[in-house]
Design a protein around this motif. Structure first.
Motif, PDB file in Angstrom:
ATOM      1  N   LEU A 166     -11.813   7.444  14.855  1.00  0.00           N
ATOM      2  CA  LEU A 166     -10.599   7.152  14.100  1.00  0.00           C
ATOM      3  C   LEU A 166     -10.375   8.201  13.017  1.00  0.00           C
ATOM      4  N   ASP A 167      -9.136   8.663  12.908  1.00  0.00           N
ATOM      5  CA  ASP A 167      -8.775   9.597  11.845  1.00  0.00           C
ATOM      6  C   ASP A 167      -9.073   8.943  10.490  1.00  0.00           C
ATOM      7  N   PRO A 168      -9.702   9.672   9.567  1.00  0.00           N
ATOM      8  CA  PRO A 168     -10.063   9.072   8.264  1.00  0.00           C
ATOM      9  C   PRO A 168      -8.908   8.393   7.546  1.00  0.00           C
ATOM     10  N   SER A 169      -7.690   8.913   7.729  1.00  0.00           N
ATOM     11  CA  SER A 169      -6.537   8.311   7.058  1.00  0.00           C
ATOM     12  C   SER A 169      -6.221   6.917   7.594  1.00  0.00           C
ATOM     13  N   LEU A 170      -6.721   6.615   8.803  1.00  0.00           N
ATOM     14  CA  LEU A 170      -6.428   5.315   9.417  1.00  0.00           C
ATOM     15  C   LEU A 170      -7.535   4.288   9.200  1.00  0.00           C
ATOM     16  N   VAL A 171      -8.683   4.731   8.689  1.00  0.00           N
ATOM     17  CA  VAL A 171      -9.821   3.822   8.520  1.00  0.00           C
ATOM     18  C   VAL A 171      -9.475   2.612   7.650  1.00  0.00           C
ATOM     19  N   PRO A 172      -8.808   2.786   6.487  1.00  0.00           N
ATOM     20  CA  PRO A 172      -8.480   1.594   5.686  1.00  0.00           C
ATOM     21  C   PRO A 172      -7.611   0.588   6.443  1.00  0.00           C
ATOM     22  N   LEU A 173      -6.727   1.090   7.302  1.00  0.00           N
ATOM     23  CA  LEU A 173      -5.866   0.183   8.060  1.00  0.00           C
ATOM     24  C   LEU A 173      -6.680  -0.581   9.097  1.00  0.00           C
ATOM     25  N   ALA A 174      -7.629   0.100   9.742  1.00  0.00           N
ATOM     26  CA  ALA A 174      -8.498  -0.588  10.695  1.00  0.00           C
ATOM     27  C   ALA A 174      -9.330  -1.656   9.992  1.00  0.00           C
ATOM     28  N   GLU A 175      -9.724  -1.395   8.744  1.00  0.00           N
ATOM     29  CA  GLU A 175     -10.506  -2.386   7.999  1.00  0.00           C
ATOM     30  C   GLU A 175      -9.703  -3.654   7.756  1.00  0.00           C
ATOM     31  N   LEU A 214       0.323  -6.189  15.827  1.00  0.00           N
ATOM     32  CA  LEU A 214       1.052  -6.986  16.816  1.00  0.00           C
ATOM     33  C   LEU A 214       0.276  -7.099  18.121  1.00  0.00           C
ATOM     34  N   LEU A 215      -0.426  -6.030  18.496  1.00  0.00           N
ATOM     35  CA  LEU A 215      -1.092  -5.969  19.804  1.00  0.00           C
ATOM     36  C   LEU A 215      -2.588  -6.288  19.742  1.00  0.00           C
ATOM     37  N   HIS A 216      -3.091  -6.680  18.589  1.00  0.00           N
ATOM     38  CA  HIS A 216      -4.544  -6.831  18.455  1.00  0.00           C
ATOM     39  C   HIS A 216      -5.115  -7.893  19.394  1.00  0.00           C
ATOM     40  N   ASP A 217      -4.309  -8.871  19.808  1.00  0.00           N
ATOM     41  CA  ASP A 217      -4.786  -9.958  20.676  1.00  0.00           C
ATOM     42  C   ASP A 217      -4.156  -9.928  22.063  1.00  0.00           C
ATOM     43  N   VAL A 218      -3.568  -8.795  22.461  1.00  0.00           N
ATOM     44  CA  VAL A 218      -2.767  -8.757  23.686  1.00  0.00           C
ATOM     45  C   VAL A 218      -3.598  -9.038  24.939  1.00  0.00           C
ATOM     46  N   GLY A 219      -4.902  -8.888  24.861  1.00  0.00           N
ATOM     47  CA  GLY A 219      -5.746  -9.106  26.038  1.00  0.00           C
ATOM     48  C   GLY A 219      -6.315 -10.495  26.181  1.00  0.00           C
ATOM     49  N   HIS A 220      -5.878 -11.443  25.369  1.00  0.00           N
ATOM     50  CA  HIS A 220      -6.484 -12.782  25.414  1.00  0.00           C
ATOM     51  C   HIS A 220      -6.312 -13.444  26.775  1.00  0.00           C
ATOM     52  N   LEU A 223       0.811  -1.223   0.000  1.00  0.00           N
ATOM     53  CA  LEU A 223       0.000   0.000   0.000  1.00  0.00           C
ATOM     54  C   LEU A 223       0.840   1.267   0.000  1.00  0.00           C
ATOM     55  N   GLU A 224       2.169   1.084   0.008  1.00  0.00           N
ATOM     56  CA  GLU A 224       3.106   2.206  -0.042  1.00  0.00           C
ATOM     57  C   GLU A 224       2.848   3.213   1.089  1.00  0.00           C
ATOM     58  N   LEU A 225       2.694   2.679   2.307  1.00  0.00           N
ATOM     59  CA  LEU A 225       2.469   3.538   3.467  1.00  0.00           C
ATOM     60  C   LEU A 225       3.750   4.272   3.840  1.00  0.00           C
ATOM     61  N   GLN A 226       3.588   5.476   4.342  1.00  0.00           N
ATOM     62  CA  GLN A 226       4.722   6.214   4.863  1.00  0.00           C
ATOM     63  C   GLN A 226       5.293   5.477   6.084  1.00  0.00           C
ATOM     64  N   PRO A 227       6.597   5.600   6.339  1.00  0.00           N
ATOM     65  CA  PRO A 227       7.233   4.800   7.404  1.00  0.00           C
ATOM     66  C   PRO A 227       6.550   4.913   8.767  1.00  0.00           C
ATOM     67  N   GLU A 228       6.203   6.104   9.214  1.00  0.00           N
ATOM     68  CA  GLU A 228       5.599   6.244  10.542  1.00  0.00           C
ATOM     69  C   GLU A 228       4.201   5.632  10.589  1.00  0.00           C
ATOM     70  N   LEU A 229       3.468   5.741   9.477  1.00  0.00           N
ATOM     71  CA  LEU A 229       2.143   5.121   9.414  1.00  0.00           C
ATOM     72  C   LEU A 229       2.270   3.601   9.409  1.00  0.00           C
ATOM     73  N   ALA A 230       3.285   3.102   8.728  1.00  0.00           N
ATOM     74  CA  ALA A 230       3.515   1.655   8.708  1.00  0.00           C
ATOM     75  C   ALA A 230       3.859   1.146  10.103  1.00  0.00           C
ATOM     76  N   ARG A 231       4.685   1.878  10.838  1.00  0.00           N
ATOM     77  CA  ARG A 231       5.048   1.464  12.205  1.00  0.00           C
ATOM     78  C   ARG A 231       3.799   1.400  13.084  1.00  0.00           C
ATOM     79  N   LEU A 232       2.955   2.414  12.967  1.00  0.00           N
ATOM     80  CA  LEU A 232       1.727   2.457  13.762  1.00  0.00           C
ATOM     81  C   LEU A 232       0.831   1.270  13.435  1.00  0.00           C
ATOM     82  N   PHE A 233       0.682   0.989  12.153  1.00  0.00           N
ATOM     83  CA  PHE A 233      -0.187  -0.099  11.716  1.00  0.00           C
ATOM     84  C   PHE A 233       0.352  -1.458  12.171  1.00  0.00           C
TER      85      PHE A 233
END
Length: 380
Positions: A150-159, A81-87, A66-76
């Motif tokens: 959620l910031d609109p720019s992050l919505v596709p990543l959340a999807e 990585l943490l999506h299941d941390v509460g299991h 998706l050619e994400l910018q480096p900081e956006l890629a790190r966030l995503f």
């Protein structure tokens, strides 16, 4: 790529402090498939940490596509990585009991851990660790949660963690298939792209995604909904409800240490072993999904005529592809995913093949789950 290689690449991107967190270490002591680990057909047992590494690795690959910018890629990647941390211990297997006991699903617990709210104080949470790594904790959780704020720019990543074709399920179903020797195909290197400014599946990757959707149906039918697994999950939930106290402060106060071994100590090794899976039950029980049988159960007909009484009710999902929903020149846009990759919920009844098995094996009849309660198959 093995787990060590995945970890090394994630350290390069996110830094060592996050990967060395006790919250992530805890996931390495939690089984990915819980009760299914003991099934005779299980080739190997995975952990929730291995799954999390796998999802984060897919996120890293998607960031390149998706050619994400480096900081956006790190966030995503951090969010994945943490999506299941509460299991909870044993992952989905005992989650209904833990959710009822503590009033919080694993998703709620994940929020406590990432943001440092609820019963998890800030200094014990991942908030300081993420901030030290220059990763916004609130944005990280907003991606995991698919928050309305959620910031609109992050919505596709959340999807990519919520849509029908998502990284969590792509990794999880392939892991189930590998661990249970189901036939699977390799995922393409580039799955996702932009289609007219919208997140999409590339045209070249679409046949592989169709095969994946069929594999998902196969994995649920042949593994997740095995009668022995349904029974083991029910026994485990009853054992947790009977043995653990919702006011016990040690669970929440020591949540970073609450893992599979800790659960075994609390429930008692012998009691837990009795509750866990017995592969032989797959020959004694079967899951019926016939509408006609549902009408029989609903009408409260007697079983004197040979009809077999259900032991448990299971809400079952079936997955199928609608090839009539065609992609555009570049691929299939997000708005069309749910119509091409479809599922339907059906009611299933776990039924004994023998007339003398009319209660949940391994439990007193009074503890058997009510037939009015429908247990959902977990979503990976």
């Amino acid at each position: 790529m093995n787990t060590a290689q995945q970890r090394a690449r994630l350290v390069e991107l996110l830094g060592d402090s996050l990967l060395a967190s006790p919250w992530l270490a805890r996931l390495g002591r939690i089984s990915f498939l819980g009760t299914l680990d003991a099934h005779p057909r299980s080739r190997r047992a995975s952990t929730r940490l291995e799954h999390s590494f796998g999802v984060a690795t897919l996120a890293r690959e998607a960031s390149v596509s998706l050619e994400l910018q480096p900081e956006l890629a790190r966030l995503f990647v951090a969010a994945c990585l943490l999506h299941d941390v509460g299991h909870y211990p044993l992952s989905h297997a005992a989650e209904p009991a833990f959710t009822k006991l503590l009033g919080a699903s694993h998703h709620d617990v994940g929020r406590w851990i990432v943001l440092g709210d609820g019963p998890i104080p800030r200094q014990r949470s991942l908030r300081p660790v993420l901030e030290q790594a220059n990763i916004d904790p609130d944005a990280t959780w907003a991606i995991i949660d698919r928050s309305e704020a959620l910031d609109p720019s992050l919505v596709p990543l959340a999807e990519l963690l919520k849509a029908p074709i998502n990284l969590d399920t792509l990794e999880g179903i392939h892991r189930v298939a590998r661990d249970f020797r189901l036939r699977r195909t390799k995922l393409p290197e580039r799955i996702f792209t932009w289609v007219d400014g919208e997140l999409g599946i590339s045209r070249a990757a679409l046949p592989a995604m169709d095969r994946f959707w069929a594999l998902k149906d196969h994995a649920y039918d042949r593994v997740i909904n095995l009668p022995s697994n349904i029974l083991a999950e029910a026994r485990l939930c009853e054992l947790v409800a009977a043995k653990l106290d919702r006011d016990d402060p040690e669970i929440l106060d020591s949540l970073d240490l609450f893992d599979d071994p800790a659960l075994r100590r609390r429930l008692g090794a012998e009691a837990l072993t009795r509750a866990l899976l017995d592969g032989g039950e797959d020959g004694d029980y079967e899951l019926w999904t016939s509408e006609a049988y549902g009408e029989i159960v609903g009408s409260a007909q007697t079983h004197a005529g040979g009809e077999r009484r259900p032991v448990l009710v299971r809400t079952r999902k079936r997955y199928f592809v609608d090839p009539g929903v065609e992609p555009g020149e570049r691929g299939l846009p997000l708005r069309s995913w749910a119509t091409r990759f479809r599922h339907e919920r059906t009611q299933g009844w776990l039924v004994s093949r023998r007339q003398d098995q009319l209660s949940l094996p391994g439990l007193r009849p009074s503890l058997a789950p009510s037939l009015d309660t429908s247990l959902d198959a977990p979503e990976f």
